[in-house]
Design a protein around this motif. Structure first.
Motif, PDB file in Angstrom:
ATOM      1  N   THR A 258       0.829  -1.206   0.000  1.00 23.79           N
ATOM      2  CA  THR A 258       0.000   0.000   0.000  1.00 23.79           C
ATOM      3  C   THR A 258       0.861   1.253   0.000  1.00 23.79           C
ATOM      4  O   THR A 258       0.560   2.236  -0.703  1.00 23.79           O
TER       5      THR A 258
ATOM      6  N   PHE B 134       0.343  -2.409  -7.211  1.00 22.08           N
ATOM      7  CA  PHE B 134      -1.098  -2.472  -7.474  1.00 22.08           C
ATOM      8  C   PHE B 134      -1.516  -3.877  -7.902  1.00 22.08           C
ATOM      9  O   PHE B 134      -2.566  -4.388  -7.493  1.00 22.08           O
TER      10      PHE B 134
ATOM     11  N   ALA C 253       2.212   1.684  -3.451  1.00 18.73           N
ATOM     12  CA  ALA C 253       1.202   2.114  -4.414  1.00 18.73           C
ATOM     13  C   ALA C 253       0.795   3.574  -4.222  1.00 18.73           C
ATOM     14  O   ALA C 253       0.179   4.175  -5.113  1.00 18.73           O
TER      15      ALA C 253
ATOM     16  N   LEU D 242      -1.573  -6.166  -4.890  1.00 20.99           N
ATOM     17  CA  LEU D 242      -2.735  -5.860  -4.061  1.00 20.99           C
ATOM     18  C   LEU D 242      -4.014  -6.406  -4.698  1.00 20.99           C
ATOM     19  O   LEU D 242      -4.912  -6.916  -3.995  1.00 20.99           O
ATOM     20  N   ALA D 243      -4.114  -6.305  -6.030  1.00 17.71           N
ATOM     21  CA  ALA D 243      -5.279  -6.854  -6.720  1.00 17.71           C
ATOM     22  C   ALA D 243      -5.383  -8.359  -6.502  1.00 17.71           C
ATOM     23  O   ALA D 243      -6.482  -8.895  -6.251  1.00 17.71           O
TER      24      ALA D 243
ATOM     25  N   SER E   2      -5.953   0.705 -11.539  1.00 19.29           N
ATOM     26  CA  SER E   2      -4.853   1.630 -11.202  1.00 19.29           C
ATOM     27  C   SER E   2      -3.550   1.144 -11.825  1.00 19.29           C
ATOM     28  O   SER E   2      -2.751   1.950 -12.331  1.00 19.29           O
TER      29      SER E   2
ATOM     30  N   MET F 289      -7.740  -1.848  -7.863  1.00 16.75           N
ATOM     31  CA  MET F 289      -6.289  -1.977  -7.898  1.00 16.75           C
ATOM     32  C   MET F 289      -5.797  -2.323  -9.308  1.00 16.75           C
ATOM     33  O   MET F 289      -4.785  -1.807  -9.772  1.00 16.75           O
TER      34      MET F 289
END
Length: 417
Positions: A350, A364, A353, A367-368, A387, A384
């Protein structure tokens, strides 16, 4: 003027300065004055050594002692004697275990060329060792090419008393060069009976991220705090030796003997610093976060992941440069994921990102994956992914986005059924 002519002109100026420096005897040494009309052919006139006879002929040897009360920058000579027997265990990946310091030798060569090959001679071989009196450097010198067989024979006998050979770039240069010279002289190389530690690789692990160069003389200055005065650059040494062979004026080579001896002393002092960081990082005195990152990467390669994570996390508190900080955060997240602790990687990803950096798109993506697979939060996973696509679009991300859009469009009640 060609590059070669410029080198020759530079060399002549340097030799002229050396001539002026050593043409006047001091009261302490009472050295004779050398002139072109009376060239000095005998090393004994300038060096504290002697001609040595072997079954293969003769050569010249000299030895100098750095007394135990002296210091070489931040390291005292007496500190070398007290180095631990297991100091080299970790940095050698367990290949060198429990060998006392008096069984280590520190080797460096001065050669007739820097490229190696069968036509390159090691006209000077220096071997340092730790003794109760201090640090001794014995130098094996061939005054002419015909003395090589004798020089190598004596070197073999001298190395028999050691179990470990320590060099700086010796694994790729000094040892292969000497092995070639031994074979050309029809003698057996003596290195198979010793473990070889090339300190260059450990030094690079620690300092490659901090300094532009990990050359020995650079680390001598940056780590030990030693500023050499009047040193002869290594690239000029072959020219100086060929000039000596032509004129037999040994005083021209005095800076080469000094250069070789100091290189070996520096190597020994760095051996008191580098391996300790690998064996006991909690005891090492790191002055810069980049050193910690370099060592952490070594721990990671050795699959000591918890040690690596601990050092990575300490390093990010040491005011790293932005590029190194972002890379270290990425390394922390990757290690946490490798250890099955994806939840611990999320805060780090995080952070990555949240700002512009080379790892932002990858953060990203990770995280996705996490929100899709672990949290089943498809809407956040889609956010995510989009992004990431804004930064680095790809077919894989497009397929992920399409899949997530379908999942998000399905009502939650339908997903539960």
């Amino acid at each position: 003027m060609s590059d070669f002519q410029e080198q020759l002109a530079h060399l002549r100026k340097r030799i002229a300065r050396i001539d002026r420096k050593y043409s006047r005897p001091t009261a302490k040494k009472q050295l004779p004055i050398a002139t072109r009309q009376q060239p000095l052919a005998n090393p004994e006139d300038w060096l504290h050594g002697e001609e040595i006879a072997t079954a293969h002929g003769v050569h010249y040897e000299t030895e100098r002692l750095y007394e135990r009360q002296r210091r070489h920058g931040s390291v005292g000579i007496v500190d070398l004697e007290g180095l631990s027997h297991d100091l080299l265990d970790a940095i050698s990946n367990g290949q060198i275990r429990g060998v006392p310091p008096e069984k280590w030798c520190f080797l460096d060569t001065e050669t007739t060329g820097l490229a190696g090959g069968s036509g390159t001679y090691a006209f000077l071989v220096g071997v340092g060792r730790i003794t109760p009196q201090g640090f001794r450097v014995r130098q094996f010198f061939m005054r002419d090419f015909g003395e090589e067989a004798s020089q190598l024979s004596a070197l073999t006998e001298h190395l028999k008393q050691f179990d470990v050979m320590i060099t700086y770039n010796g694994r790729t240069f000094d040892q292969p060069l000497l092995e070639t010279r031994f074979r050309m002289a029809r003698q057996r190389p003596p290195f198979s009976s010793m473990e070889h530690l090339d300190l260059l690789f450990g030094a690079r692990r620690l300092w490659n991220l901090r300094f532009d160069s990990c050359r020995l003389v650079e680390l001598e200055n940056q780590i030990l705090g030693v500023e050499r005065q009047g040193d002869l650059p290594g690239e000029l040494i072959p020219y100086v030796y060929f000039e000596y062979v032509r004129t037999h004026e040994i005083f021209r080579l005095l800076p080469v003997f000094h250069h070789n001896a100091i290189d070996i002393l520096t190597l020994a002092c760095l051996t008191a610093i580098v391996p300790r960081a690998f064996g006991a990082p909690h005891q090492a005195e790191f002055s810069h976060g980049a050193e910690m990152v370099g060592l952490a990467r070594w721990w990671r390669q050795a699959e000591q992941h918890e040690n690596a994570l601990a050092l990575f996390r300490q390093a990010i508190e040491k005011n790293l440069s932005d590029d190194l900080l972002f890379r270290t955060l990425w390394d922390i997240a990757a290690l946490e994921k490798k250890l099955g602790r994806e939840h611990a990687a999320v805060p780090v990803l995080t952070d990555l990102a949240a700002s512009r950096n080379p790892w932002r798109a990858a953060a990203f993506v990770e995280l996705a994956k996490y929100y899709e697979r672990r949290e089943r939060n498809y809407a956040l996973a889609l956010e995510m992914t989009r992004s990431a696509m804004e930064l680095e679009s790809s077919e894989a991300l497009q397929r992920r986005a399409t899949r997530l859009e379908k999942r998000v469009s399905v009502p939650k009640t339908s997903r539960l059924i």
